[in-house]
Design an enzyme around this catalytic site. Structure first.
Site, PDB file in Angstrom:
ATOM      1  N   ASP A   8       0.853  -1.185   0.000  1.00 34.11           N
ATOM      2  CA  ASP A   8       0.000   0.000   0.000  1.00 34.11           C
ATOM      3  C   ASP A   8       0.889   1.236   0.000  1.00 34.11           C
ATOM      4  OD1 ASP A   8      -2.115  -1.707   0.132  1.00 34.11           O
ATOM      5  OD2 ASP A   8      -2.651  -1.271   2.211  1.00 34.11           O
ATOM      6  N   ASP A 129     -14.998  -4.458  -1.372  1.00 33.84           N
ATOM      7  CA  ASP A 129     -14.702  -4.433   0.058  1.00 33.84           C
ATOM      8  C   ASP A 129     -16.006  -4.328   0.834  1.00 33.84           C
ATOM      9  OD1 ASP A 129     -12.026  -4.310  -0.785  1.00 33.84           O
ATOM     10  OD2 ASP A 129     -12.122  -2.116  -0.876  1.00 33.84           O
TER      11      ASP A 129
END
Length: 239
Positions: A8, A129
């Site tokens: 990330d 998600d």
């Protein structure tokens, strides 16, 4: 089952968020290109890279860095802010192996379909998600900052009609917590949509978690925080 290390990115650094919260960021001292090279040397077949700045702003901010990471030799699936055909084409033309489309798939299905048709379904990974409320997996959008009313099952069924086969599913409550994945969610996912190549993300602690996901029929597992904390020998997993 494919094991995919995750990186990330925020402001050019490797970070991790806890449950997708931008106010709970852990920064790591290693630089992204060094991290990608490390995974390449261990034998990783693919990297999952998220531009968190792009996810939050709505436009990918770190494409140049991601392309530099891919020069280490690992194919990259990358996302975070891909919300236009122009941005999708820019990423694809830059050599990104697969584009990860998240919020756009919920907020603008028509545009998402145009991107799928332009880039080709096999070059797209939908990142869905979820927050599981009353046993229904509802989708979150915009870097997990907002909730939608769409369920995971509705959205998967919709995009399956357009040739989508690769879906990355994260239970936000598990992400960054090291408490184990939501096995019930992934079992349902494979049972409802066995033809989808499901990627599981969030909560993986040890080899047994990976073995369980594999037994459920999951195609790939994304590993993030645990790789920074040396909870597992990645080289053994990749052999």
């Amino acid at each position: 089952m494919l094991v995919i290390p995750a990186i990330d990115l925020q402001s050019g650094r490797c970070v991790r968020l806890k449950q997708g919260r931008f106010d709970q960021v852990t920064q790591f001292s290693v630089f992204p290109i060094e991290r990608a090279l490390h995974f390449a040397k261990l034998g990783a077949k693919r990297l999952h890279v998220v531009d968190l700045d792009g996810a939050r702003s709505g436009k990918m901010q770190q494409l140049e860095l991601i392309c530099s990471m891919q020069k280490t030799g690992i194919p990259i699936q990358a996302g975070g802010g891909i919300r236009s055909i122009e941005q999708a084409l820019e990423c694809s033309n830059a050599g990104i192996s697969q584009l990860v489309i998240g919020s756009l798939a919920i907020t603008n299905p028509d545009l998402t379909i145009q991107i799928i048709e332009k880039i080709k379904p096999e070059n797209i990974v939908l990142a869905l998600d979820v927050r599981v409320d009353t046993k229904v997996p509802l989708l979150a959008i915009n870097g997990w900052q907002n909730n939608s009313t769409s369920s995971l099952w509705e959205v998967v069924s919709y995009y399956e009609n357009y040739g989508i086969k690769n879906i990355l599913c994260t239970d936000i409550a598990c992400d960054g917590m090291m408490n184990g994945p939501n096995f019930d969610l992934y079992q349902q996912a494979v049972e409802y949509f066995p033809q989808i190549a499901w990627q599981a993300s969030g909560g993986v602690r040890h080899m047994q978690d990976i073995t369980t996901l594999n037994s459920l029929g999951i195609s790939a597992v994304i590993l993030g925080l645990m790789l920074y904390q040396d909870h597992m020998n990645l080289e053994e997993l990749l052999c």
